[in-house]
Design a protein around this motif. Sequence first.
Motif, short mmCIF file in Angstrom:
data_model
loop_
_atom_site.label_atom_id
_atom_site.label_comp_id
_atom_site.label_asym_id
_atom_site.label_seq_id
_atom_site.Cartn_x
_atom_site.Cartn_y
_atom_site.Cartn_z
N GLY A 226 0.82 -1.21 0.00
CA GLY A 226 0.00 0.00 0.00
C GLY A 226 0.85 1.26 0.00
O GLY A 226 0.93 1.96 -1.00
N LEU A 227 1.52 1.52 1.11
CA LEU A 227 2.35 2.73 1.19
C LEU A 227 3.78 2.49 0.70
O LEU A 227 4.55 3.43 0.54
N ALA A 228 4.13 1.23 0.52
CA ALA A 228 5.47 0.88 0.01
C ALA A 228 5.35 -0.43 -0.75
O ALA A 228 4.39 -1.20 -0.55
N THR B 62 16.33 -6.38 -6.19
CA THR B 62 15.02 -5.97 -5.69
C THR B 62 15.10 -4.53 -5.20
O THR B 62 16.03 -4.17 -4.49
N TRP B 63 14.13 -3.73 -5.58
CA TRP B 63 14.04 -2.35 -5.09
C TRP B 63 12.87 -2.25 -4.13
O TRP B 63 11.79 -2.76 -4.40
N VAL B 64 13.11 -1.58 -3.02
CA VAL B 64 12.06 -1.32 -2.03
C VAL B 64 11.79 0.18 -2.06
O VAL B 64 12.72 0.99 -1.85
N LEU B 65 10.55 0.55 -2.36
CA LEU B 65 10.24 1.95 -2.64
C LEU B 65 9.00 2.42 -1.89
O LEU B 65 8.08 1.63 -1.69
N PRO B 66 8.96 3.71 -1.57
CA PRO B 66 7.69 4.27 -1.10
C PRO B 66 6.75 4.43 -2.30
O PRO B 66 7.21 4.67 -3.41
N ALA B 67 5.44 4.27 -2.07
CA ALA B 67 4.48 4.40 -3.17
C ALA B 67 4.30 5.86 -3.58
O ALA B 67 3.97 6.16 -4.72
N ARG B 68 4.52 6.76 -2.65
CA ARG B 68 4.41 8.20 -2.92
C ARG B 68 5.82 8.74 -3.10
O ARG B 68 6.70 8.50 -2.27
N PRO B 69 6.07 9.49 -4.18
CA PRO B 69 7.43 9.99 -4.41
C PRO B 69 7.95 10.79 -3.23
O PRO B 69 7.26 11.66 -2.69
N ALA B 70 9.19 10.48 -2.84
CA ALA B 70 9.87 11.19 -1.76
C ALA B 70 11.35 11.23 -2.11
O ALA B 70 11.82 10.44 -2.93
N ALA B 71 12.07 12.18 -1.52
CA ALA B 71 13.48 12.35 -1.85
C ALA B 71 14.39 11.80 -0.76
O ALA B 71 15.52 11.40 -1.00
N ARG B 72 13.88 11.81 0.50
CA ARG B 72 14.68 11.33 1.63
C ARG B 72 13.78 10.57 2.59
O ARG B 72 12.57 10.79 2.63
#
Lengths: 367, 367
Positions: free
Chosen positions: A245-247, A261-271
């Motif tokens: 959901g959020l990631a 494998t990349w682990v990412l936030p679903a909403r763009p963020a820089a830090r």
Amino acid sequence: MTEFRTPGNRFHSQDFTKPDGRPLTLYGLAPIAVTSEIPSPSPEAVDARPVMRWHPLRGEWVMYAAHRLGRTFLPPPEYNPLAPTSDPEHPTELPRGTYDIAVFANRFPSLTLTAPQPEPGPAGTRAGVGACEVVVFSQSAQGRLADLSEEQMALLIAVWADRTTRLAEGGTVRSVLAFENRGVEVGVTLHHPHGQLYAYDHVPPVQARMLEQAQRYHTEGGRPWLGDFVAEERAGGERVVLDDGLALSVVPPFARYTYETWVLPARPAARLSDLSADEQASLARVLKDALNRLDGLFGGRMPYLMTVHQAPLDGEYPEFPLHIELYPYLRAPGRMKYLAGTEQGAGEFANDKFPEVAARELKEVVL
Amino acid sequence: MTEFRTPGNRFHSQDFTKPDGRPLTLYGLAPIAVTSEIPSPSPEAVDARPVMRWHPLRGEWVMYAAHRLGRTFLPPPEYNPLAPTSDPEHPTELPRGTYDIAVFANRFPSLTLTAPQPEPGPAGTRAGVGACEVVVFSQSAQGRLADLSEEQMALLIAVWADRTTRLAEGGTVRSVLAFENRGVEVGVTLHHPHGQLYAYDHVPPVQARMLEQAQRYHTEGGRPWLGDFVAEERAGGERVVLDDGLALSVVPPFARYTYETWVLPARPAARLSDLSADEQASLARVLKDALNRLDGLFGGRMPYLMTVHQAPLDGEYPEFPLHIELYPYLRAPGRMKYLAGTEQGAGEFANDKFPEVAARELKEVVL
């Protein structure tokens, strides 16, 4: 007790100074309590005189740390410098007490904020200014990062965010890389679960390139790269390993390592510090899942490198795509990926398996 | 018998076609004579369908070659695909006869000039266009590259120059990288001394960066980087390992690997084919010396990567500094250098020893 700027202020931390002068911060889910002296393996500070030299053809700095050759290497089981000190006659790096994660300045740093001006040398020689910190993930010597509870993993995300903010405070540090290198196959010298932080006084080539590429994408398309990437991967679905959901975790369509494998936030963020407490918790859950899948894949401890990519610190770079990269070094059971001619000599990877296939295998791992 | 464009026309070559359609060229100090059928391990061509995908954040291509996973891996001593065929029932890659060096198209290529258009895939997917060739250094399975005579080593330099010219002929190939990856420590699958050639239909990141940096240097100072570098190293002297007049070896002041050694022509050149016969012979002598010193350093076979850096092929780039880089992977006896967090995650190397010290140790090796 230092203020620990974490979303929701759920966690605790306390700063200390070691006998040799190095700083130590303990972080915990519960209030910090120390029940022994703050130790250091030696009362004397290492005389670190790191140097940087400019590589004129690759256009990058090279770090020289001649004091590092004598550093701890595969110590016998009776001496683990990252465990809490049990015998005051043989102090380690850490005290006994109540804490989950510890961060201290590396005794054998490749970069220090106090690096002296080096003796005159070849053109492009200067002091190795920056910082190197050790992040001990747990008091247990035997565990893995993936063995942290979801709450402890969320604490680690908050610790990385806090260290990044604090390292940037003096204005000297322009980029921070958090990473874990795991596995005796790739030269790890201490098996107690830990990672490191490198703080640079400049933006290193990889982060500079990522920023440049993401800024160009944003300028041309008017949207952040990370948001479009997440939307496309969710739409296709075949490379998404876990969507919380959020990631989420993804084998990117351009994976260089077989099970990258990349682990990412679903909403763009820089830090990491841009994320809410809920987003950090989701990122933590997905990271724990991704690490467990790598170990489950071939039924052993997968050697890997984990790197946390955040925007440079000398300004605001909202285009930079915050994400965590996992490079698993096995491409099949017992078959390491080595960086050979094309990877090192040309900068381009050859991969034997399509990311769609690798993602399917990771999704099928029974946890 | 093909014309072999080598300075002085001292060497010989002949082109053949293997039963599976792949080209083979034999090169020799004496006229080529073949005394058995031209073999191939299998009469059927491998259905290579290499694909490239664009890495949007690193700004580089990634090669996918799904047919490669089944390739030959540490064969038992009775089967060596790079030895001349002794039993026609078990054909290898090479015939019996009089020749010193053999070059053929890789059976399991990461890139081919005939790569078909791939099925629709993620954005930035295209055919893996280019070429991968195997360069067998000697008919002897047991030797090392350093065991070649000075004349054979000069032949190898001429072979690299010839392959580069021939690969560029169709106009598709824009960059050629010759390399040797040696040592079971770094995943080498066939121990018969051999190297490879990768031919790209674009300029890869490392060569693009080197060209950009060297062009900037030339524009700013009005002189080629390579000439100034050689003059400075000769003036200082402490990092020069061997100076043969027309070529020299140096541990560069910005060495990333502990015993990294560069083998360079003394006169600036952009490609091996720019060198005279005497310059190629000098480069060969210095390369042989450098390889022998690496093995002598710790008294064993040093695992290493050797890469030959030449100018892109789609134009004239006189600023590009032709040179050979040797990356020895041991930083002390039994101590491998692994690329960890800072190297892979930030693109910057940490080195435990100053190049001046490494050069002194290499100079002191008794050959």
